[in-house]
Write a protein that holds these residues in place. Structure first.
Motif, short mmCIF file in Angstrom:
data_model
loop_
_atom_site.label_atom_id
_atom_site.label_comp_id
_atom_site.label_asym_id
_atom_site.label_seq_id
_atom_site.Cartn_x
_atom_site.Cartn_y
_atom_site.Cartn_z
N ALA A 109 59.98 12.75 -17.27
CA ALA A 109 61.06 13.55 -15.62
C ALA A 109 60.65 13.01 -14.18
N LEU A 110 59.11 12.00 -14.89
CA LEU A 110 58.41 11.96 -13.31
C LEU A 110 58.61 10.53 -12.72
N GLU A 111 58.34 9.63 -13.76
CA GLU A 111 58.84 8.26 -13.90
C GLU A 111 60.13 7.55 -12.57
N PRO A 112 60.90 8.22 -13.16
CA PRO A 112 61.95 7.73 -11.98
C PRO A 112 62.22 7.54 -10.91
N HIS A 113 60.62 8.82 -10.21
CA HIS A 113 61.06 9.19 -9.09
C HIS A 113 59.06 8.72 -8.53
N TRP A 114 58.33 8.99 -9.82
CA TRP A 114 56.69 8.33 -8.98
C TRP A 114 56.28 7.05 -9.74
N GLY A 115 57.22 5.82 -11.11
CA GLY A 115 56.67 5.11 -11.51
C GLY A 115 57.46 3.87 -10.59
N PRO A 116 56.30 2.66 -11.26
CA PRO A 116 55.46 2.73 -12.49
C PRO A 116 54.37 2.76 -11.90
N ALA A 117 53.70 3.17 -13.33
CA ALA A 117 52.57 3.78 -13.13
C ALA A 117 51.52 1.99 -13.58
N ARG A 118 50.77 2.58 -12.97
CA ARG A 118 49.52 1.41 -12.97
C ARG A 118 49.18 1.25 -14.85
N ASP A 119 49.24 2.40 -15.91
CA ASP A 119 48.68 2.00 -16.96
C ASP A 119 49.70 3.35 -17.28
N VAL A 120 49.91 3.24 -18.87
CA VAL A 120 50.31 4.31 -19.53
C VAL A 120 49.80 4.14 -20.90
N ARG A 121 49.27 5.65 -21.25
CA ARG A 121 48.41 5.44 -22.66
C ARG A 121 48.91 6.38 -23.57
N PRO A 122 49.69 5.94 -24.14
CA PRO A 122 51.15 7.29 -25.23
C PRO A 122 50.37 7.88 -26.10
N TYR A 123 49.41 7.28 -26.90
CA TYR A 123 49.18 7.99 -28.06
C TYR A 123 46.99 7.58 -27.55
N GLN A 124 46.81 8.72 -27.37
CA GLN A 124 45.07 8.65 -27.28
C GLN A 124 44.84 9.58 -28.09
N PRO A 125 44.86 9.56 -29.64
CA PRO A 125 44.00 10.21 -31.20
C PRO A 125 43.02 11.39 -30.27
N LEU A 126 43.05 12.91 -30.68
CA LEU A 126 42.03 13.41 -30.52
C LEU A 126 41.30 13.58 -31.81
N MET A 127 40.36 13.49 -31.44
CA MET A 127 39.32 13.95 -32.16
C MET A 127 38.38 15.06 -32.73
N VAL A 128 38.07 15.48 -33.37
CA VAL A 128 37.38 16.95 -33.60
C VAL A 128 36.89 17.00 -34.99
N THR A 129 34.94 17.98 -34.95
CA THR A 129 34.39 18.03 -35.28
C THR A 129 33.47 18.92 -35.39
N GLU A 130 33.26 19.83 -36.92
CA GLU A 130 32.73 20.87 -37.14
C GLU A 130 30.81 21.09 -37.17
N ALA A 131 30.55 20.19 -37.19
CA ALA A 131 29.17 19.36 -37.88
C ALA A 131 28.62 18.44 -37.55
N VAL A 132 27.25 18.37 -37.69
CA VAL A 132 25.90 17.44 -37.01
C VAL A 132 26.32 16.35 -38.67
N PRO A 133 26.22 15.48 -38.49
CA PRO A 133 26.69 14.26 -39.36
C PRO A 133 25.10 14.19 -40.60
N LEU A 134 25.21 14.61 -41.74
CA LEU A 134 24.55 14.15 -42.47
C LEU A 134 24.00 13.18 -42.30
N ASP A 135 24.38 11.93 -42.79
CA ASP A 135 23.93 10.91 -43.31
C ASP A 135 24.18 9.37 -41.75
N ILE A 136 23.55 10.08 -40.85
CA ILE A 136 23.51 9.29 -39.99
C ILE A 136 22.77 9.71 -38.96
#
Length: 281
Positions: A109-136
């Protein structure tokens, strides 16, 4: 009584309602939740405004409007309202960032008015953990940075930011805002590093922290030491601090093209759970 749909700037009296909504998605919303808890929705302490979208008198969606524009828990109608307000106000943010789906819709919705952006990163995986690693093994040399070590940690932070974002955080205001943020993290005991011969060779911060989830940011290894496993043992050490002292869930998000970082995070136990998106100006 609000009977249809309404968008308004939220006030401190609406703090409990805001936090209840943020708790619906505690991992996605950790950054904004931490800001809201620290500020109590006071605009000066919040560093911007919190826009709330109401439907039938019930708060259903949020958009943090500060240095970043961050849409949360937002469907199509809320996004249209947030975009309209952002266009009326004019661009004041340096980025749009947040969960990928609402962020993509807002940028569309904003790109036609605010664009172009300097950089667009459309997919940045969200990574999650609930445990301290046992083998590192956790790197025993990774420690908290002290308040009197700003001169030690700041160059590493600037190098990481410049490499990640593509511009120096010291531009514009001479780095005052950025230095203040680094000092805040150091002062709260959430800045960690491995120091060798007076130089930082690994660093990371717990950037946002709530009782439900926290977010690691700023992971960096000095270029000449990359490929030696410092990121994995260093992250294992930071994870131990985060999970034992901060919150039961730890998250981070990473660029999809950074295959080495994604593999490293998987080795210490992170699993992908959704995605973020960033639009950089």
């Amino acid at each position: 009584m609000l009977t249809t749909t309404t968008l308004k700037v939220l006030e401190p009296s609406e703090l409990d309602e805001t936090l209840a909504l943020l708790r619906r998605e505690p991992v996605n919303n950790a950054f904004v939740t931490a800001r809201v808890q620290a500020s109590g929705l006071d605009p000066w302490r919040l560093g911007g405004e919190m826009w709330g979208w109401y439907q039938q008198g019930r708060l259903e969606s949020l958009c943090y409007a500060g240095a970043n524009l961050v849409p949360l828990c937002a469907g199509p109608e809320a996004i249209r309202c947030f975009a309209d307000r952002a266009l009326r106000q004019g661009r004041r943010c340096s980025s749009i960032v947040g969960p990928a789906r609402p962020t993509a819709a807002l940028w569309s919705a904003l790109e036609p008015h605010w664009g172009p952006a300097r950089d667009v990163r459309p997919y940045q995986p969200l990574m999650v953990t609930e445990a301290v690693p046992l083998d590192i093994p956790a790197d025993p040399l990774v420690r908290r940075i002290r308040k009197d070590e700003m001169d030690l940690i700041l160059p590493a932070c600037v190098a990481m930011f410049t490499e990640e974002v593509g511009i120096s955080p010291m531009a514009g205001d001479g780095g005052l805002i950025y230095q203040s943020r680094v000092a805040e993290l150091v002062g709260s005991g959430r800045s960690f590093a491995r120091v060798e011969n007076g130089r930082v060779v690994f660093k990371a911060e717990i950037g946002a922290a709530t009782a439900h989830a926290c977010q690691i940011q700023g992971v960096w290894v000095t270029p000449e030491r990359r490929g030696q496993g410092l990121s994995e043992t260093g992250m294992a050490a930071v994870l131990r601090y985060a999970l034992t002292e901060v919150s039961p869930v730890v998250s981070l998000y990473v660029n999809d093209f950074n295959a080495a970082a994604r593999a490293s995070y998987r080795r210490v136990g992170f699993q992908e759970s959704g995605a973020f998106m960033s639009v950089l100006f």
